[in-house]
Design a protein around this motif. Structure first.
Motif, PDB file in Angstrom:
ATOM      1  N   THR A   1      -8.762   0.179   3.045  1.00 20.88           N
ATOM      2  CA  THR A   1      -7.565  -0.110   3.829  1.00 20.88           C
ATOM      3  C   THR A   1      -7.604  -1.576   4.255  1.00 20.88           C
ATOM      4  O   THR A   1      -8.585  -2.032   4.858  1.00 20.88           O
ATOM      5  CB  THR A   1      -7.497   0.800   5.079  1.00 20.88           C
ATOM      6  OG1 THR A   1      -7.453   2.162   4.638  1.00 20.88           O
ATOM      7  CG2 THR A   1      -6.253   0.517   5.898  1.00 20.88           C
TER       8      THR A   1
ATOM      9  N   MET B   1      -7.647  -8.548  -4.993  1.00 19.83           N
ATOM     10  CA  MET B   1      -7.182  -7.232  -4.548  1.00 19.83           C
ATOM     11  C   MET B   1      -7.054  -6.284  -5.734  1.00 19.83           C
ATOM     12  O   MET B   1      -7.449  -5.114  -5.666  1.00 19.83           O
ATOM     13  CB  MET B   1      -5.830  -7.373  -3.828  1.00 19.83           C
ATOM     14  CG  MET B   1      -5.945  -8.045  -2.472  1.00 19.83           C
ATOM     15  SD  MET B   1      -4.354  -8.583  -1.808  1.00 19.83           S
ATOM     16  CE  MET B   1      -3.463  -7.052  -1.724  1.00 19.83           C
ATOM     17  N   ALA B   2      -6.505  -6.805  -6.841  1.00 17.32           N
ATOM     18  CA  ALA B   2      -6.320  -5.969  -8.034  1.00 17.32           C
ATOM     19  C   ALA B   2      -7.671  -5.530  -8.598  1.00 17.32           C
ATOM     20  O   ALA B   2      -7.840  -4.386  -9.024  1.00 17.32           O
ATOM     21  CB  ALA B   2      -5.533  -6.744  -9.093  1.00 17.32           C
TER      22      ALA B   2
ATOM     23  N   LYS C   1     -13.578   0.551   4.382  1.00 17.42           N
ATOM     24  CA  LYS C   1     -13.565   1.680   3.457  1.00 17.42           C
ATOM     25  C   LYS C   1     -12.992   2.865   4.211  1.00 17.42           C
ATOM     26  O   LYS C   1     -13.278   3.052   5.384  1.00 17.42           O
ATOM     27  CB  LYS C   1     -14.978   1.992   2.978  1.00 17.42           C
ATOM     28  CG  LYS C   1     -15.532   0.924   2.061  1.00 17.42           C
ATOM     29  CD  LYS C   1     -16.893   1.313   1.550  1.00 17.42           C
ATOM     30  CE  LYS C   1     -17.405   0.245   0.613  1.00 17.42           C
ATOM     31  NZ  LYS C   1     -18.698   0.597   0.023  1.00 17.42           N
TER      32      LYS C   1
ATOM     33  N   GLU D   1     -11.199   5.029  -0.937  1.00 19.48           N
ATOM     34  CA  GLU D   1     -10.088   4.170  -0.516  1.00 19.48           C
ATOM     35  C   GLU D   1     -10.568   2.938   0.239  1.00 19.48           C
ATOM     36  O   GLU D   1     -11.613   2.968   0.889  1.00 19.48           O
ATOM     37  CB  GLU D   1      -9.162   4.938   0.445  1.00 19.48           C
ATOM     38  CG  GLU D   1      -8.380   6.031  -0.205  1.00 19.48           C
ATOM     39  CD  GLU D   1      -7.425   6.690   0.773  1.00 19.48           C
ATOM     40  OE1 GLU D   1      -6.663   7.538   0.340  1.00 19.48           O
ATOM     41  OE2 GLU D   1      -7.447   6.350   1.980  1.00 19.48           O
TER      42      GLU D   1
ATOM     43  N   LEU E   1       0.709   2.902   0.949  1.00 19.04           N
ATOM     44  CA  LEU E   1      -0.074   2.814  -0.283  1.00 19.04           C
ATOM     45  C   LEU E   1       0.399   1.643  -1.126  1.00 19.04           C
ATOM     46  O   LEU E   1       1.587   1.342  -1.184  1.00 19.04           O
ATOM     47  CB  LEU E   1       0.045   4.112  -1.081  1.00 19.04           C
ATOM     48  CG  LEU E   1      -0.674   5.310  -0.477  1.00 19.04           C
ATOM     49  CD1 LEU E   1      -0.457   6.542  -1.329  1.00 19.04           C
ATOM     50  CD2 LEU E   1      -2.174   5.032  -0.342  1.00 19.04           C
ATOM     51  N   ARG E   2      -0.545   0.994  -1.783  1.00 19.65           N
ATOM     52  CA  ARG E   2      -0.213  -0.138  -2.646  1.00 19.65           C
ATOM     53  C   ARG E   2      -0.301   0.290  -4.100  1.00 19.65           C
ATOM     54  O   ARG E   2      -1.098   1.146  -4.445  1.00 19.65           O
ATOM     55  CB  ARG E   2      -1.200  -1.278  -2.433  1.00 19.65           C
ATOM     56  CG  ARG E   2      -1.041  -1.925  -1.135  1.00 19.65           C
ATOM     57  CD  ARG E   2      -1.916  -3.134  -0.962  1.00 19.65           C
ATOM     58  NE  ARG E   2      -1.419  -3.851   0.187  1.00 19.65           N
ATOM     59  CZ  ARG E   2      -0.483  -4.773   0.131  1.00 19.65           C
ATOM     60  NH1 ARG E   2       0.015  -5.152  -1.018  1.00 19.65           N
ATOM     61  NH2 ARG E   2      -0.048  -5.355   1.218  1.00 19.65           N
ATOM     62  N   THR E   3       0.478  -0.375  -4.925  1.00 19.01           N
ATOM     63  CA  THR E   3       0.386  -0.098  -6.368  1.00 19.01           C
ATOM     64  C   THR E   3      -0.360  -1.239  -7.035  1.00 19.01           C
ATOM     65  O   THR E   3      -0.302  -2.381  -6.565  1.00 19.01           O
ATOM     66  CB  THR E   3       1.782   0.019  -7.004  1.00 19.01           C
ATOM     67  OG1 THR E   3       2.526  -1.130  -6.620  1.00 19.01           O
ATOM     68  CG2 THR E   3       2.484   1.277  -6.569  1.00 19.01           C
ATOM     69  N   PRO E   4      -1.058  -0.967  -8.101  1.00 16.83           N
ATOM     70  CA  PRO E   4      -1.772  -2.037  -8.797  1.00 16.83           C
ATOM     71  C   PRO E   4      -0.798  -2.929  -9.570  1.00 16.83           C
ATOM     72  O   PRO E   4       0.370  -2.579  -9.740  1.00 16.83           O
ATOM     73  CB  PRO E   4      -2.671  -1.276  -9.763  1.00 16.83           C
ATOM     74  CG  PRO E   4      -1.946   0.003 -10.001  1.00 16.83           C
ATOM     75  CD  PRO E   4      -1.224   0.330  -8.738  1.00 16.83           C
TER      76      PRO E   4
ATOM     77  N   TRP F   1      -9.198  -2.932  -6.465  1.00 15.21           N
ATOM     78  CA  TRP F   1      -8.486  -1.673  -6.722  1.00 15.21           C
ATOM     79  C   TRP F   1      -9.009  -1.039  -8.011  1.00 15.21           C
ATOM     80  O   TRP F   1      -9.218   0.165  -8.087  1.00 15.21           O
ATOM     81  CB  TRP F   1      -6.981  -1.942  -6.832  1.00 15.21           C
ATOM     82  CG  TRP F   1      -6.162  -0.700  -7.024  1.00 15.21           C
ATOM     83  CD1 TRP F   1      -5.617   0.076  -6.053  1.00 15.21           C
ATOM     84  CD2 TRP F   1      -5.836  -0.089  -8.274  1.00 15.21           C
ATOM     85  NE1 TRP F   1      -4.970   1.142  -6.612  1.00 15.21           N
ATOM     86  CE2 TRP F   1      -5.077   1.071  -7.975  1.00 15.21           C
ATOM     87  CE3 TRP F   1      -6.092  -0.390  -9.595  1.00 15.21           C
ATOM     88  CZ2 TRP F   1      -4.585   1.915  -8.959  1.00 15.21           C
ATOM     89  CZ3 TRP F   1      -5.609   0.451 -10.577  1.00 15.21           C
ATOM     90  CH2 TRP F   1      -4.857   1.588 -10.259  1.00 15.21           C
TER      91      TRP F   1
END
Lengths: 121, 197
Positions: free
Chosen positions: A73, A21-22, A61, A71, A111-114, A25
């Protein structure tokens, strides 16, 4: 929903999934080869992680058309055994979630943070 | 830049941390392999021929989900791509840097042959400039403690030895056969490093 799924993974599989995931991102899906693979639904892609179980994080996407190149999702977390999803209707459920997000992205998405953040020194 | 507090907590879990970096390794090798092949404008089949493998094998290796790497396979690929293979144990702290610069440019490496050609070309250019009296090479030697020429300019900067305790006294005597014009150049190209640096 995705958070609950991630929390339910064991440490090793959680670590593998979190890295993918990271990386998605940080880099997107253009550079790493076969980072995302297709599913039977054109809009739904899967992020694969293999280990003691085969995890498939279904995502899309956008989905808003103006954000398709900016983005991703995360839609539904599943596993795969003998080339079949667990649960079997995982792709359909991901597509259902995609439509919900399309209707109202503010309510149905967070929203996600890295994992690595920039800070001023 | 730093890890988020949540991620730092997660890294305290040994299983999580090692699985995370394991996946990083797999992804990094597969991605760099593809980047290097494309940098050389090779098809999978052409790379396979150079490495003595089948195209299908290259396709498998160029997949971020592949995990059964062997040093021997990597050695073969390094030779086919004309780069050196470096295997190194690292601290978890270096993960920050690995996760920060993940661009195509950061993965590209020029081949040994191109590196040598480039080095020779630049050395010739410097020879010409020196012969014309344009360039002052100062200490002249290409080794630590000498001077580094900046391409496209007449400026030189002092290049400090990386390990002054080892090289300070013996810099010039260590390379008696390298002519003074063989100054190392670090061109502003992605992944380009002078063979002499």
């Amino acid at each position: 929903m995705i958070d609950d799924w991630l929390a339910g993974l064991d440490s090793a599989m959680g670590g593998r999934m979190r890295f993918k995931m990271a990386y998605l991102w940080a880099v997107g899906d253009g550079l790493p080869p076969k980072m995302l693979t297709d599913t039977k639904e054109r809009q739904i892609k899967e992020l694969c992680v293999n280990g003691n179980v085969a995890l498939r994080l279904l995502l899309c996407k956008g989905p808003q058309s103006n954000l398709k190149n900016e983005e991703f999702t995360l839609l539904f977390g599943a596993a795969e055994r003998d080339r079949k999803y667990i649960p079997r209707d995982a792709v359909m459920r991901a597509e259902g979630n995609r439509l919900l997000v399309l209707q109202n992205p503010i309510i149905y998405r967070k929203l996600r943070t890295p994992d690595v953040v920039y800070t001023k020194v | 830049m730093w890890f988020t507090p949540k991620f730092r907590k997660e890294l305290a879990d040994e299983e999580f941390a090692h699985a995370y970096v394991d996946e990083l390794l797999n992804t990094h090798i597969a991605t760099q392999l593809k980047v290097l092949r494309e940098q050389r404008k090779l098809t999978q089949e052409e790379l396979a021929n150079l490495a003595g493998m089948k195209q299908e094998r290259i396709s498998v290796l160029e997949n971020v989900n592949y995990s059964s790497w062997s040093i021997n396979t990597l050695r073969k690929l390094a030779k086919a791509l004309d780069v050196r293979l470096r295997v190194s144990f690292e601290t978890f702290g270096s993960l920050v840097a690995d996760m920060t610069d993940v661009s195509r440019q950061s993965l590209e490496r020029i081949s040994r042959k191109d590196e040598l050609d480039l080095d020779n070309k630049l050395a010739e250019e410097l020879d010409k400039k020196r012969a014309a009296g344009i360039l002052n090479m100062g200490g002249g030697s290409s080794m630590p403690g000498g001077f580094l020429a900046i391409p496209g300019t007449d400026r030189t900067i002092e290049s400090k030895p990386k390990n002054p305790y080892k090289f300070q006294e013996t810099a010039d005597s260590m390379v008696p056969n390298i002519p003074k014009a063989r100054t190392p150049i670090l061109p502003n190209l992605p992944g380009a490093h002078s063979l002499f640096n």
